[in-house]
Design an enzyme around this catalytic site. Structure first.
Site, PDB file in Angstrom:
ATOM      1  N   ASP A  49     -18.627  -2.357  15.851  1.00  0.00           N
ATOM      2  CA  ASP A  49     -18.918  -3.501  14.991  1.00  0.00           C
ATOM      3  C   ASP A  49     -20.205  -3.281  14.184  1.00  0.00           C
ATOM      4  O   ASP A  49     -20.929  -2.316  14.391  1.00  0.00           O
ATOM      5  CB  ASP A  49     -18.951  -4.809  15.786  1.00  0.00           C
ATOM      6  N   PHE A  50     -20.467  -4.180  13.276  1.00  0.00           N
ATOM      7  CA  PHE A  50     -21.511  -4.027  12.259  1.00  0.00           C
ATOM      8  C   PHE A  50     -22.869  -3.687  12.855  1.00  0.00           C
ATOM      9  O   PHE A  50     -23.570  -2.793  12.374  1.00  0.00           O
ATOM     10  CB  PHE A  50     -21.598  -5.313  11.432  1.00  0.00           C
TER      11      PHE A  50
END
Length: 247
Positions: free
Chosen positions: A108-109
């Protein structure tokens, strides 16, 4: 009976670096693929690359030599080929790589660490298929120590939003200046798997870093750095996939 020289169209697209097989299926159903000049939208279609010409988005495809990259994804970099918001992508970090590649799975980011980037469709398919369960190892830093009964619960599995989230292993944790550090091993990784588990126990995640995928290790790769996987590493990775398949 299909010709022994023909293969499924989505597999050939993946072998040519167009993306994962699942993504290549969307290219086919969207009408963006042609065989000998005719648009094809049927997912069962097979193709003989030696006898037929395949185009995707108007570009004639040829199978590229397989390349597999190990990359240390920094935080705030996304694992997609393109981002409408203009954020940095993993492929932006590989802008001098001549081959067309795509990421295998995602971080994820805000997460960081080891990610595989390849144009090897068979390898990508095996790594992303849920039945193979290639183990992945993470370091996570949280704001306070997990309770005595919480670590066993993580290994037994916790129901969360219609899924059961579990870990294969979690160590006792170490107090550091960055927070309490745990090493966690996952078999099957679901979306935001570790973050969701920590949220369940009301723990704040300061940092989350993947350090291994099967036998592949992040080692001394710095954030944003990458290297080509060694043949011996790929041999070990395929062996671990084969062993996971037998389980």
């Amino acid at each position: 009976m299909p010709d022994s020289t023909s293969i499924r169209l989505q597999k050939y697209l993946a072998d040519c670096g167009q993306g994962s097989r699942r993504f290549c299926e969307t290219l086919i159903t969207a009408g963006r693929v042609k065989i000998n000049g005719a648009t094809v939208t049927e997912l069962g279609t097979r193709v003989d690359p030696a006898q037929q010409k395949v185009e995707c988005n108007g570009q004639l495809l040829t199978k590229e030599p397989c390349v597999t990259i190990l990359l240390n994804k920094p935080p705030k970099v996304i694992c997609t080929s393109d981002d409408p918001q203009g954020r940095t992508t993993v492929l932006d970090l590989l802008d001098d790589l001549p081959e067309r590649v795509y990421t295998v799975g995602r971080l994820d980011f805000m997460s960081e660490g080891l990610i595989i980037v390849t144009n090897d469709g068979d390898l990508a398919h095996s790594l992303m298929h849920p039945r193979y369960h290639v183990e992945k190892v993470y370091k996570v830093w949280i704001d306070s120590e997990l309770g005595y009964h919480q670590r066993p619960k993580l290994m037994r599995g916790i129901p969360h939003q219609g899924e059961t989230l579990r870990v294969l292993n979690i160590d006792e944790g170490v107090h550091t200046r960055k927070g309490v550090e745990y090493t966690i091993t996952l078999g099957e990784g679901k979306n935001r798997h570790i973050r969701r588990l920590m949220e369940y126990f009301e723990k704040k995640v300061f940092r989350l870093k993947r350090i291994a995928i099967g036998p592949l290790r992040l080692d001394d790769l710095q954030p944003g750095e990458w290297r080509r996987a060694k043949p011996a590493e790929l041999k070990l990775l395929r062996k671990s996939i084969s062993e996971a398949q037998k389980e």
